[in-house]
Design an enzyme around this catalytic site. Structure first.
Site, mmCIF file in Angstrom:
data_model
loop_
_atom_site.group_PDB
_atom_site.id
_atom_site.type_symbol
_atom_site.label_atom_id
_atom_site.label_comp_id
_atom_site.label_asym_id
_atom_site.label_seq_id
_atom_site.Cartn_x
_atom_site.Cartn_y
_atom_site.Cartn_z
ATOM 1 N N ASP A 8 -15.140 -6.679 -6.312
ATOM 2 C CA ASP A 8 -16.180 -6.005 -5.524
ATOM 3 C C ASP A 8 -17.452 -5.900 -6.381
ATOM 4 O O ASP A 8 -17.456 -5.233 -7.420
ATOM 5 C CB ASP A 8 -15.643 -4.609 -5.157
ATOM 6 C CG ASP A 8 -16.636 -3.786 -4.362
ATOM 7 O OD1 ASP A 8 -17.780 -4.243 -4.157
ATOM 8 O OD2 ASP A 8 -16.249 -2.680 -3.959
ATOM 9 N N ILE A 9 -18.511 -6.510 -5.920
ATOM 10 C CA ILE A 9 -19.755 -6.570 -6.706
ATOM 11 C C ILE A 9 -20.357 -5.188 -6.937
ATOM 12 O O ILE A 9 -21.072 -4.976 -7.912
ATOM 13 C CB ILE A 9 -20.766 -7.535 -6.025
ATOM 14 C CG1 ILE A 9 -21.796 -8.052 -7.025
ATOM 15 C CG2 ILE A 9 -21.439 -6.879 -4.815
ATOM 16 C CD1 ILE A 9 -22.600 -9.240 -6.537
ATOM 17 N N ASN A 22 -30.278 -9.455 5.005
ATOM 18 C CA ASN A 22 -30.910 -10.147 6.134
ATOM 19 C C ASN A 22 -32.418 -9.884 6.062
ATOM 20 O O ASN A 22 -32.880 -9.114 5.227
ATOM 21 C CB ASN A 22 -30.290 -9.719 7.468
ATOM 22 C CG ASN A 22 -30.276 -8.214 7.610
ATOM 23 O OD1 ASN A 22 -31.263 -7.545 7.301
ATOM 24 N ND2 ASN A 22 -29.153 -7.657 8.047
ATOM 25 N N GLY A 30 -20.707 -6.998 5.772
ATOM 26 C CA GLY A 30 -20.309 -7.726 4.571
ATOM 27 C C GLY A 30 -20.780 -7.057 3.286
ATOM 28 O O GLY A 30 -20.773 -5.831 3.156
ATOM 29 N N VAL A 31 -21.218 -7.886 2.359
ATOM 30 C CA VAL A 31 -21.598 -7.375 1.042
ATOM 31 C C VAL A 31 -22.827 -6.458 1.142
ATOM 32 O O VAL A 31 -22.955 -5.491 0.391
ATOM 33 C CB VAL A 31 -21.808 -8.561 0.057
ATOM 34 C CG1 VAL A 31 -23.065 -9.339 0.338
ATOM 35 C CG2 VAL A 31 -21.780 -8.074 -1.375
ATOM 36 N N ASP A 32 -23.692 -6.732 2.084
ATOM 37 C CA ASP A 32 -24.891 -5.918 2.317
ATOM 38 C C ASP A 32 -24.491 -4.467 2.633
ATOM 39 O O ASP A 32 -24.995 -3.514 2.018
ATOM 40 C CB ASP A 32 -25.661 -6.546 3.496
ATOM 41 C CG ASP A 32 -27.072 -6.024 3.639
ATOM 42 O OD1 ASP A 32 -27.528 -5.278 2.753
ATOM 43 O OD2 ASP A 32 -27.723 -6.370 4.646
ATOM 44 N N SER A 121 -24.426 -16.445 1.847
ATOM 45 C CA SER A 121 -24.366 -17.221 3.103
ATOM 46 C C SER A 121 -22.964 -17.650 3.542
ATOM 47 O O SER A 121 -22.814 -18.214 4.629
ATOM 48 C CB SER A 121 -25.252 -18.480 3.072
ATOM 49 O OG SER A 121 -26.591 -18.175 3.385
ATOM 50 N N GLY A 123 -20.283 -15.882 4.213
ATOM 51 C CA GLY A 123 -19.520 -14.965 5.058
ATOM 52 C C GLY A 123 -19.972 -15.112 6.499
ATOM 53 O O GLY A 123 -19.745 -16.154 7.131
ATOM 54 N N TYR A 125 -22.774 -15.730 7.674
ATOM 55 C CA TYR A 125 -23.717 -16.839 7.900
ATOM 56 C C TYR A 125 -23.054 -18.223 7.891
ATOM 57 O O TYR A 125 -23.719 -19.230 8.152
ATOM 58 C CB TYR A 125 -24.867 -16.785 6.890
ATOM 59 C CG TYR A 125 -25.921 -15.728 7.210
ATOM 60 C CD1 TYR A 125 -25.804 -14.877 8.310
ATOM 61 C CD2 TYR A 125 -27.056 -15.583 6.422
ATOM 62 C CE1 TYR A 125 -26.766 -13.917 8.606
ATOM 63 C CE2 TYR A 125 -28.037 -14.627 6.706
ATOM 64 C CZ TYR A 125 -27.876 -13.793 7.794
ATOM 65 O OH TYR A 125 -28.839 -12.849 8.077
HETATM 66 P P1 ADP Z 1 -23.819 -13.726 4.524
HETATM 67 O O1 ADP Z 1 -24.395 -13.059 5.746
HETATM 68 O O2 ADP Z 1 -24.887 -14.166 3.548
HETATM 69 O O3 ADP Z 1 -22.837 -14.796 4.867
HETATM 70 P P2 ADP Z 1 -21.657 -11.850 3.877
HETATM 71 O O4 ADP Z 1 -21.791 -10.476 3.304
HETATM 72 O O5 ADP Z 1 -21.099 -11.955 5.252
HETATM 73 O O6 ADP Z 1 -23.105 -12.516 3.734
HETATM 74 O O7 ADP Z 1 -20.758 -12.735 2.920
HETATM 75 C C1 ADP Z 1 -21.209 -13.247 1.698
HETATM 76 C C2 ADP Z 1 -20.056 -13.209 0.705
HETATM 77 O O8 ADP Z 1 -19.899 -11.887 0.206
HETATM 78 C C3 ADP Z 1 -18.686 -13.591 1.287
HETATM 79 O O9 ADP Z 1 -18.047 -14.451 0.368
HETATM 80 C C4 ADP Z 1 -17.948 -12.264 1.356
HETATM 81 O O10 ADP Z 1 -16.547 -12.438 1.209
HETATM 82 C C5 ADP Z 1 -18.516 -11.584 0.144
HETATM 83 N N1 ADP Z 1 -18.381 -10.121 0.044
HETATM 84 C C6 ADP Z 1 -18.208 -9.186 1.002
HETATM 85 N N2 ADP Z 1 -18.119 -7.964 0.468
HETATM 86 C C7 ADP Z 1 -18.242 -8.123 -0.882
HETATM 87 C C8 ADP Z 1 -18.221 -7.245 -2.011
HETATM 88 N N3 ADP Z 1 -18.075 -5.924 -1.869
HETATM 89 N N4 ADP Z 1 -18.364 -7.781 -3.255
HETATM 90 C C9 ADP Z 1 -18.533 -9.111 -3.422
HETATM 91 N N5 ADP Z 1 -18.561 -9.989 -2.413
HETATM 92 C C10 ADP Z 1 -18.411 -9.503 -1.155
#
Ligand code: ADP
Length: 190
Positions: A8-9, A22, A30-32, A121, A123, A125
């Protein structure tokens, strides 16, 4: 130096973490969403203060913006907007490459010595991980090589200062395996 971490980042103690944001930059899935939750409401307020370049767009696709990290262990969040994947023939590779280049440049400008980057991108996207990871590795290697050459020129010898550490933070084991493969069979890591 390049590292791969699976996890987890939002938990990483680095100078900057990159957010796959976005264009409006006010949070999302997602990560955002995870980054906004962990950083706390101050992050939303800081994002609101980033000027819109046109209505509803604080950060155009491929560009990057920086805010503090607030409750995160990371000092900064670098928000970048990856392309939505269609078929790879609509400028997606160039836009994704620009995300990496602009995020790394912004980190360097702000004195960051360590940065963690998620799989932008890939996830919601929809960018295929194999293709996206190739671009990520190429751009990070290119950036570090150019930075080293530049630092060496400035100091008149090989850089004595620590290089920037770039961490590919993969959420899934599968994504981490893709990066491991690319880095193990590629050119030596700078
Ligand atoms: P995008 O809209 O750019 O595709 P996402 O958040 O949907 O962004 O996904 C981008 C990447 O981040 C994916 O590989 C997803 O598995 C990953 N991700 C989601 N949550 C976390 C987190 N807490 N830490 C690290 N990576 C994450």
């Amino acid at each position: 130096m390049i590292k791969i971490i699976q996890g987890d980042i939002t938990t990483l103690a680095v100078d900057a973490i990159v957010n796959a944001a976005n264009q409006v930059m006010l949070g999302g899935g997602g990560v955002d969403g995870a980054i906004h939750d962990a950083a706390g409401p101050e992050l939303y307020k800081a994002c609101l203060k980033v000027p819109e370049v046109r209505p509803g767009v604080r950060c155009p696709t491929g560009e990057a913006r920086i805010t503090p990290g607030f409750k995160l262990s990371a000092k900064y969040v670098i928000h970048t907007v990856g392309p939505v994947y269609r078929d790879g023939q609509h400028g997606e590779p160039e836009k994704l490459a620009a995300c990496y280049r602009n995020s790394l440049a912004l980190a360097a400008e702000n004195g960051c010595k360590s940065i963690a980057i998620p799989c932008i991108s890939t996830g919601i996207y929809g960018y295929p991980i194999e293709d996206a990871a190739k671009i990520a590795v190429r751009e990070v290697k290119g950036f570090l090589a150019a930075k080293n050459a530049n630092d060496a020129k400035g100091e008149g010898r090989a850089p004595s200062r620590p290089q920037m550490e770039v961490i590919f933070c993969c959420f899934s084991e599968r994504d981490a395996a893709v990066y491991e493969q690319l880095l193990s069979c590629g050119d030596p890591v700078v």
